[in-house]
Design a protein around this motif. Structure first.
Motif, PDB file in Angstrom:
ATOM      1  N   LEU A 245       0.893  -1.117  -0.219  1.00 22.85           N
ATOM      2  CA  LEU A 245      -0.061  -0.060  -0.104  1.00 22.85           C
ATOM      3  C   LEU A 245       0.694   1.257   0.047  1.00 22.85           C
ATOM      4  O   LEU A 245       0.596   2.156  -0.675  1.00 22.85           O
ATOM      5  CB  LEU A 245      -0.908  -0.108   1.259  1.00 22.85           C
ATOM      6  N   GLY A 246       1.882   1.233   0.607  1.00 23.09           N
ATOM      7  CA  GLY A 246       2.796   2.263   0.632  1.00 23.09           C
ATOM      8  C   GLY A 246       3.011   3.610   1.475  1.00 23.09           C
ATOM      9  O   GLY A 246       3.733   4.107   1.707  1.00 23.09           O
ATOM     10  N   ASP A 247       1.762   4.071   1.911  1.00 21.55           N
ATOM     11  CA  ASP A 247       1.504   5.333   2.564  1.00 21.55           C
ATOM     12  C   ASP A 247       0.952   5.187   3.784  1.00 21.55           C
ATOM     13  O   ASP A 247       0.124   5.993   4.440  1.00 21.55           O
ATOM     14  CB  ASP A 247       0.500   5.962   1.444  1.00 21.55           C
ATOM     15  N   THR A 248       1.489   3.996   4.712  1.00 26.77           N
ATOM     16  CA  THR A 248       0.872   3.843   5.979  1.00 26.77           C
ATOM     17  C   THR A 248       1.749   3.097   6.709  1.00 26.77           C
ATOM     18  O   THR A 248       2.480   2.294   6.382  1.00 26.77           O
ATOM     19  CB  THR A 248      -0.411   3.029   6.137  1.00 26.77           C
ATOM     20  N   ALA A 249       1.673   3.511   8.087  1.00 29.04           N
ATOM     21  CA  ALA A 249       2.680   2.730   8.826  1.00 29.04           C
ATOM     22  C   ALA A 249       1.986   1.626   9.664  1.00 29.04           C
ATOM     23  O   ALA A 249       2.410   0.932  10.449  1.00 29.04           O
ATOM     24  CB  ALA A 249       3.207   3.706  10.008  1.00 29.04           C
ATOM     25  N   ALA A 250       0.587   1.293   9.263  1.00 28.83           N
ATOM     26  CA  ALA A 250      -0.079   0.319   9.868  1.00 28.83           C
ATOM     27  C   ALA A 250       0.494  -1.170   9.428  1.00 28.83           C
ATOM     28  O   ALA A 250       1.040  -1.440   8.329  1.00 28.83           O
ATOM     29  CB  ALA A 250      -1.534   0.530   9.502  1.00 28.83           C
ATOM     30  N   THR A 251       0.744  -1.976  10.454  1.00 27.39           N
ATOM     31  CA  THR A 251       1.245  -3.393  10.021  1.00 27.39           C
ATOM     32  C   THR A 251       0.232  -4.317  10.611  1.00 27.39           C
ATOM     33  O   THR A 251      -0.158  -4.198  11.676  1.00 27.39           O
ATOM     34  CB  THR A 251       2.536  -3.496  10.760  1.00 27.39           C
ATOM     35  N   GLY A 252       0.345  -5.600   9.855  1.00 25.31           N
ATOM     36  CA  GLY A 252      -0.529  -6.585  10.398  1.00 25.31           C
ATOM     37  C   GLY A 252      -1.929  -6.717  10.644  1.00 25.31           C
ATOM     38  O   GLY A 252      -2.725  -5.630  10.208  1.00 25.31           O
ATOM     39  N   PRO A 253      -2.513  -7.809  10.691  1.00 26.68           N
ATOM     40  CA  PRO A 253      -3.935  -7.839  10.972  1.00 26.68           C
ATOM     41  C   PRO A 253      -4.720  -6.970  12.009  1.00 26.68           C
ATOM     42  O   PRO A 253      -5.965  -6.595  11.859  1.00 26.68           O
ATOM     43  CB  PRO A 253      -4.249  -9.542  11.304  1.00 26.68           C
ATOM     44  N   HIS A 254      -4.144  -6.682  12.924  1.00 31.26           N
ATOM     45  CA  HIS A 254      -4.697  -6.068  14.301  1.00 31.26           C
ATOM     46  C   HIS A 254      -5.037  -4.494  13.538  1.00 31.26           C
ATOM     47  O   HIS A 254      -6.012  -3.680  14.049  1.00 31.26           O
ATOM     48  CB  HIS A 254      -3.715  -5.888  15.148  1.00 31.26           C
ATOM     49  N   ALA A 255      -4.195  -4.030  12.428  1.00 32.68           N
ATOM     50  CA  ALA A 255      -4.709  -2.759  12.011  1.00 32.68           C
ATOM     51  C   ALA A 255      -5.946  -2.841  11.386  1.00 32.68           C
ATOM     52  O   ALA A 255      -6.473  -1.687  11.302  1.00 32.68           O
ATOM     53  CB  ALA A 255      -3.265  -2.358  11.046  1.00 32.68           C
ATOM     54  N   LEU A 256      -6.308  -3.900  10.773  1.00 35.14           N
ATOM     55  CA  LEU A 256      -7.714  -4.074   9.975  1.00 35.14           C
ATOM     56  C   LEU A 256      -8.778  -3.982  11.260  1.00 35.14           C
ATOM     57  O   LEU A 256      -9.753  -3.619  11.091  1.00 35.14           O
ATOM     58  CB  LEU A 256      -7.757  -5.097   9.038  1.00 35.14           C
ATOM     59  N   ARG A 257      -8.372  -4.643  12.255  1.00 36.64           N
ATOM     60  CA  ARG A 257      -9.219  -4.676  13.505  1.00 36.64           C
ATOM     61  C   ARG A 257      -9.745  -3.392  14.288  1.00 36.64           C
ATOM     62  O   ARG A 257     -10.763  -3.011  14.078  1.00 36.64           O
ATOM     63  CB  ARG A 257      -8.757  -5.720  14.729  1.00 36.64           C
ATOM     64  N   HIS A 258      -8.165  -2.540  14.311  1.00 37.56           N
ATOM     65  CA  HIS A 258      -8.319  -1.431  14.671  1.00 37.56           C
ATOM     66  C   HIS A 258      -9.168  -0.444  13.741  1.00 37.56           C
ATOM     67  O   HIS A 258     -10.000   0.372  14.093  1.00 37.56           O
ATOM     68  CB  HIS A 258      -7.094  -0.752  14.861  1.00 37.56           C
ATOM     69  N   SER A 259      -8.981  -0.550  12.357  1.00 39.70           N
ATOM     70  CA  SER A 259      -9.636   0.298  11.519  1.00 39.70           C
ATOM     71  C   SER A 259     -11.277  -0.230  11.287  1.00 39.70           C
ATOM     72  O   SER A 259     -12.099   0.890  11.445  1.00 39.70           O
ATOM     73  CB  SER A 259      -9.078   0.083   9.973  1.00 39.70           C
TER      74      SER A 259
END
Length: 308
Positions: A245-259
């Motif tokens: 994706l290139g423009d985020t510091a989010a990493t891993g599946p937990h970022a999807l849960r947070h989102s």
């Protein structure tokens, strides 16, 4: 000192505590290992002070243990967790009459640093799922699986371990809901949307049959060799997608849960409904996502308002 060198009484107490967590509290194997790692660290420190059994534990011992952890560079969050583990362990020891008085009653640790979890913007999620859909267009089984896992993680906000543990019959396609076995073996029902339903259906029709073997069992998501996908594989897949994706510091599946949680609240969802979807035992845990929403609102205001 290694845990193998613990005095027999201390080693035996740690083992009993582990059995208690697993059998009576219903903790997962992962949680039990985390608790025991902290307890064994405490007892190893106590042994270096000449303590041979739990009766020798004192408040000073616990404080010096945490102090040594702090000097070694452990974060405030880690110290707070280890102090909580120590309190749970000594409270158990009192109930089991292994000690007469609880030495951890006045044990304090630094408060956890409150950090906002990494969250993707909705436009970033759209680009993420668009890329996964394009990659699966030719029907390659693993690409179909990856798209379905991504859609389901974001649609439902489930934890990576919950996703990996799902079986095919945990899906209710007619109602578009999932049966999820969460922390503490607590079961909950979680809805998911049409895009996730289409991706999962595509995986079940075209992807899973190509990978399934006689030993696949009921697992919803499979690895390349036909076995149940494991958490490490899911994390690797999502990490690669986010890196592209290139423009985020989010990493891993937990970022999807947070989102997922943040976007639900941004869209007007009730906080208690989000708590139920995420499987949080405490509403306070869910409330961090209200801080995320307010912080995003503040940033948007500062960027857009002429007198910000």
């Amino acid at each position: 000192m290694s845990t193998q060198d613990l005095p027999a009484a201390l080693d035996g107490a740690a083992a009993r505590f582990g059995r208690y967590l697993e059998a009576e509290r219903g903790r997962s194997a992962h949680t039990v290992r985390a608790y025991l790692s902290d307890v064994e660290s405490l007892l190893a420190h106590a042994a270096t002070e000449g303590i041979q059994d739990l009766a020798g534990l004192e408040l000073g011992t616990l404080r010096r243990w945490l102090g040594a952890q702090s000097e070694s560079g452990k974060s405030r969050a880690t110290l707070a967790r280890r102090a909580a583990t120590a309190r749970a362990f000594t409270a158990w020891a009192v109930r089991e009459e292994l000690i007469d008085a609880d030495p951890a009653l006045r044990l304090k640790a630094p408060k956890r640093e409150k950090s906002l979890p990494g969250v993707l913007h909705q436009q970033q999620v759209q680009r993420l799922v668009d890329a996964a859909e394009a990659a699966s267009a030719e029907g390659e089984p693993l690409a179909l699986r990856n798209r379905a896992m991504l859609e389901l993680l974001y649609a439902s906000g489930v934890r990576v371990g919950e996703l990996a543990g799902m079986d095919v019959d945990d899906l209710d396609p007619d109602r578009r809901t999932l049966r999820v076995l969460g922390k503490g073996n607590k079961e909950r029902t979680v809805p998911y949307g049409l895009p996730a339903a289409l991706a999962v259906d595509d995986w079940l029709r075209r992807g899973r049959p190509a990978l399934a073997t006689g030993s696949s069992g009921p697992a919803l998501f499979l690895g390349a060799r036909g076995g149940r996908v494991d958490q490490r594989q899911v994390r690797s897949v999502v990490k690669d997608m986010l890196e592209r994706l290139g423009d985020t510091a989010a990493t891993g599946p937990h970022a999807l849960r947070h989102s997922a949680a943040t976007h639900l609240l941004d869209g007007g969802a009730d906080l208690r409904a989000v708590q139920e979807i995420l499987g949080h035992s405490s509403l306070a845990t869910t409330q961090i996502y209200t801080h995320v929403s307010v912080e995003r609102l503040r940033q948007s205001y500062q960027q857009a308002h002429p007198r910000a």
